[in-house]
Design a protein around this motif. Structure first.
Motif, PDB file in Angstrom:
ATOM      1  N   GLU A  74       0.834  -1.202   0.000  1.00  0.00           N
ATOM      2  CA  GLU A  74       0.000   0.000   0.000  1.00  0.00           C
ATOM      3  C   GLU A  74       0.871   1.256   0.000  1.00  0.00           C
ATOM      4  O   GLU A  74       0.581   2.227  -0.693  1.00  0.00           O
ATOM      5  CB  GLU A  74      -0.957   0.011   1.198  1.00  0.00           C
ATOM      6  CG  GLU A  74      -2.053  -1.038   1.138  1.00  0.00           C
ATOM      7  CD  GLU A  74      -1.571  -2.431   1.537  1.00  0.00           C
ATOM      8  OE1 GLU A  74      -0.492  -2.560   2.161  1.00  0.00           O
ATOM      9  OE2 GLU A  74      -2.252  -3.405   1.183  1.00  0.00           O
ATOM     10  N   ALA A  75       1.957   1.260   0.781  1.00  0.00           N
ATOM     11  CA  ALA A  75       2.883   2.399   0.803  1.00  0.00           C
ATOM     12  C   ALA A  75       3.593   2.533  -0.538  1.00  0.00           C
ATOM     13  O   ALA A  75       3.783   3.646  -1.045  1.00  0.00           O
ATOM     14  CB  ALA A  75       3.899   2.225   1.930  1.00  0.00           C
ATOM     15  N   PHE A  76       3.956   1.399  -1.129  1.00  0.00           N
ATOM     16  CA  PHE A  76       4.589   1.417  -2.450  1.00  0.00           C
ATOM     17  C   PHE A  76       3.633   2.004  -3.484  1.00  0.00           C
ATOM     18  O   PHE A  76       4.017   2.832  -4.314  1.00  0.00           O
ATOM     19  CB  PHE A  76       5.014  -0.004  -2.847  1.00  0.00           C
ATOM     20  CG  PHE A  76       5.439  -0.122  -4.277  1.00  0.00           C
ATOM     21  CD1 PHE A  76       6.705   0.279  -4.675  1.00  0.00           C
ATOM     22  CD2 PHE A  76       4.564  -0.614  -5.238  1.00  0.00           C
ATOM     23  CE1 PHE A  76       7.099   0.184  -5.995  1.00  0.00           C
ATOM     24  CE2 PHE A  76       4.946  -0.709  -6.557  1.00  0.00           C
ATOM     25  CZ  PHE A  76       6.219  -0.314  -6.941  1.00  0.00           C
ATOM     26  N   GLU A  77       2.377   1.571  -3.428  1.00  0.00           N
ATOM     27  CA  GLU A  77       1.375   2.049  -4.392  1.00  0.00           C
ATOM     28  C   GLU A  77       1.176   3.562  -4.263  1.00  0.00           C
ATOM     29  O   GLU A  77       1.128   4.280  -5.265  1.00  0.00           O
ATOM     30  CB  GLU A  77       0.056   1.307  -4.176  1.00  0.00           C
ATOM     31  CG  GLU A  77      -1.020   1.665  -5.158  1.00  0.00           C
ATOM     32  CD  GLU A  77      -2.269   0.815  -4.996  1.00  0.00           C
ATOM     33  OE1 GLU A  77      -3.174   0.966  -5.833  1.00  0.00           O
ATOM     34  OE2 GLU A  77      -2.364   0.012  -4.053  1.00  0.00           O
ATOM     35  N   THR A  78       1.083   4.061  -3.044  1.00  0.00           N
ATOM     36  CA  THR A  78       0.914   5.504  -2.821  1.00  0.00           C
ATOM     37  C   THR A  78       2.110   6.284  -3.353  1.00  0.00           C
ATOM     38  O   THR A  78       1.949   7.306  -4.035  1.00  0.00           O
ATOM     39  CB  THR A  78       0.717   5.786  -1.324  1.00  0.00           C
ATOM     40  OG1 THR A  78      -0.395   5.020  -0.854  1.00  0.00           O
ATOM     41  CG2 THR A  78       0.464   7.250  -1.069  1.00  0.00           C
ATOM     42  N   ARG A 118      -4.383  -0.880 -13.264  1.00  0.00           N
ATOM     43  CA  ARG A 118      -5.356  -0.023 -12.584  1.00  0.00           C
ATOM     44  C   ARG A 118      -5.079   1.448 -12.860  1.00  0.00           C
ATOM     45  O   ARG A 118      -6.002   2.251 -12.933  1.00  0.00           O
ATOM     46  CB  ARG A 118      -5.329  -0.283 -11.068  1.00  0.00           C
ATOM     47  CG  ARG A 118      -6.011  -1.551 -10.636  1.00  0.00           C
ATOM     48  CD  ARG A 118      -6.238  -1.566  -9.136  1.00  0.00           C
ATOM     49  NE  ARG A 118      -5.045  -1.354  -8.345  1.00  0.00           N
ATOM     50  CZ  ARG A 118      -4.220  -2.315  -7.926  1.00  0.00           C
ATOM     51  NH1 ARG A 118      -4.468  -3.564  -8.240  1.00  0.00           N
ATOM     52  NH2 ARG A 118      -3.161  -2.019  -7.192  1.00  0.00           N
ATOM     53  N   GLN A 119      -3.815   1.793 -13.027  1.00  0.00           N
ATOM     54  CA  GLN A 119      -3.448   3.178 -13.310  1.00  0.00           C
ATOM     55  C   GLN A 119      -3.489   3.476 -14.813  1.00  0.00           C
ATOM     56  O   GLN A 119      -3.126   4.564 -15.229  1.00  0.00           O
ATOM     57  CB  GLN A 119      -2.039   3.469 -12.765  1.00  0.00           C
ATOM     58  CG  GLN A 119      -1.935   3.350 -11.271  1.00  0.00           C
ATOM     59  CD  GLN A 119      -2.876   4.304 -10.561  1.00  0.00           C
ATOM     60  OE1 GLN A 119      -2.994   5.458 -10.916  1.00  0.00           O
ATOM     61  NE2 GLN A 119      -3.566   3.795  -9.547  1.00  0.00           N
ATOM     62  N   MET A 146       4.186   9.179 -10.269  1.00  0.00           N
ATOM     63  CA  MET A 146       3.607   9.259 -11.617  1.00  0.00           C
ATOM     64  C   MET A 146       2.895  10.589 -11.835  1.00  0.00           C
ATOM     65  O   MET A 146       2.923  11.137 -12.940  1.00  0.00           O
ATOM     66  CB  MET A 146       2.626   8.107 -11.875  1.00  0.00           C
ATOM     67  CG  MET A 146       3.274   6.822 -12.311  1.00  0.00           C
ATOM     68  SD  MET A 146       4.285   6.964 -13.794  1.00  0.00           S
ATOM     69  CE  MET A 146       3.075   7.355 -15.028  1.00  0.00           C
ATOM     70  N   SER A 147       2.260  11.111 -10.804  1.00  0.00           N
ATOM     71  CA  SER A 147       1.579  12.397 -10.969  1.00  0.00           C
ATOM     72  C   SER A 147       2.577  13.546 -11.074  1.00  0.00           C
ATOM     73  O   SER A 147       2.306  14.535 -11.753  1.00  0.00           O
ATOM     74  CB  SER A 147       0.601  12.637  -9.821  1.00  0.00           C
ATOM     75  OG  SER A 147       1.292  12.729  -8.597  1.00  0.00           O
ATOM     76  N   SER A 148       3.746  13.406 -10.449  1.00  0.00           N
ATOM     77  CA  SER A 148       4.751  14.471 -10.565  1.00  0.00           C
ATOM     78  C   SER A 148       5.572  14.353 -11.849  1.00  0.00           C
ATOM     79  O   SER A 148       6.127  15.347 -12.313  1.00  0.00           O
ATOM     80  CB  SER A 148       5.678  14.456  -9.351  1.00  0.00           C
ATOM     81  OG  SER A 148       6.461  13.284  -9.338  1.00  0.00           O
ATOM     82  N   LYS A 149       5.649  13.153 -12.429  1.00  0.00           N
ATOM     83  CA  LYS A 149       6.382  12.927 -13.687  1.00  0.00           C
ATOM     84  C   LYS A 149       5.472  12.189 -14.666  1.00  0.00           C
ATOM     85  O   LYS A 149       5.665  10.997 -14.926  1.00  0.00           O
ATOM     86  CB  LYS A 149       7.631  12.085 -13.440  1.00  0.00           C
ATOM     87  CG  LYS A 149       8.596  12.637 -12.450  1.00  0.00           C
ATOM     88  CD  LYS A 149       9.740  11.637 -12.268  1.00  0.00           C
ATOM     89  CE  LYS A 149      10.648  11.997 -11.137  1.00  0.00           C
ATOM     90  NZ  LYS A 149      11.710  10.996 -10.957  1.00  0.00           N
ATOM     91  N   PRO A 150       4.478  12.837 -15.240  1.00  0.00           N
ATOM     92  CA  PRO A 150       3.494  12.124 -16.058  1.00  0.00           C
ATOM     93  C   PRO A 150       4.046  11.579 -17.379  1.00  0.00           C
ATOM     94  O   PRO A 150       3.497  10.642 -17.933  1.00  0.00           O
ATOM     95  CB  PRO A 150       2.411  13.172 -16.311  1.00  0.00           C
ATOM     96  CG  PRO A 150       3.081  14.480 -16.107  1.00  0.00           C
ATOM     97  CD  PRO A 150       4.177  14.259 -15.123  1.00  0.00           C
TER      98      PRO A 150
END
Length: 144
Positions: free
Chosen positions: A92-96, A132-133, A102-106
């Protein structure tokens, strides 16, 4: 003319008719149980993940491009997941952390570097996360 009538003889023939009949109920029960089992297991869906691999033994491998990369490491021992060298004990921590990266480096390319002795389940968990992403452009680094 000799006529003999025996009452014991006719009663034994009636008994032999009753004793010769077979009870097929247990056999039919077993057949129905097997039939139901086969029907329930025949419709199971196999989940597949298409992977393009080289078809010839002498195929050349493509090197990594010079674009920005997000590297996911699959390790042999726990913790199984690392993101750009940082290990995570909980998925879960890895996923977050991955979603934040990914949001900071799209425009980054995701590179998965799995150890050849690593278990398959952590890799499948990461691939499910990528699905999922909705990330479909990934590279899996292999040793030549």
């Amino acid at each position: 003319m000799i006529h003999t009538t025996s009452t014991s003889n006719s009663s034994s023939s009636n008994m032999s008719n009753v004793q010769l009949g077979l009870d097929l109920t247990p056999l039919i029960d077993i057949i129905f149980i097997v039939l139901v089992f086969l029907l329930l297991t025949a419709n199971t869906q196999l989940l597949t993940l298409p992977v393009d691999v080289p078809t010839q033994a002498g195929s050349t491998l493509n090197g990594l491009s010079q674009q920005q990369h997000i590297t996911i490491n699959i390790l042999t021992t726990t913790p199984h997941w690392a993101l750009d060298g940082q290990k995570f004990t909980q998925f879960e921590a890895f996923e977050t952390a991955f979603i934040n990266t990914m949001s900071s480096k799209p425009k980054s390319t995701v590179v998965i570097a799995a150890d050849k002795n690593a278990p398959v389940q952590p890799l499948m968990t990461v691939l499910a996360l990528l699905q999922r992403q909705q990330i479909n452009q990934t590279q899996i680094v292999m040793e030549p």
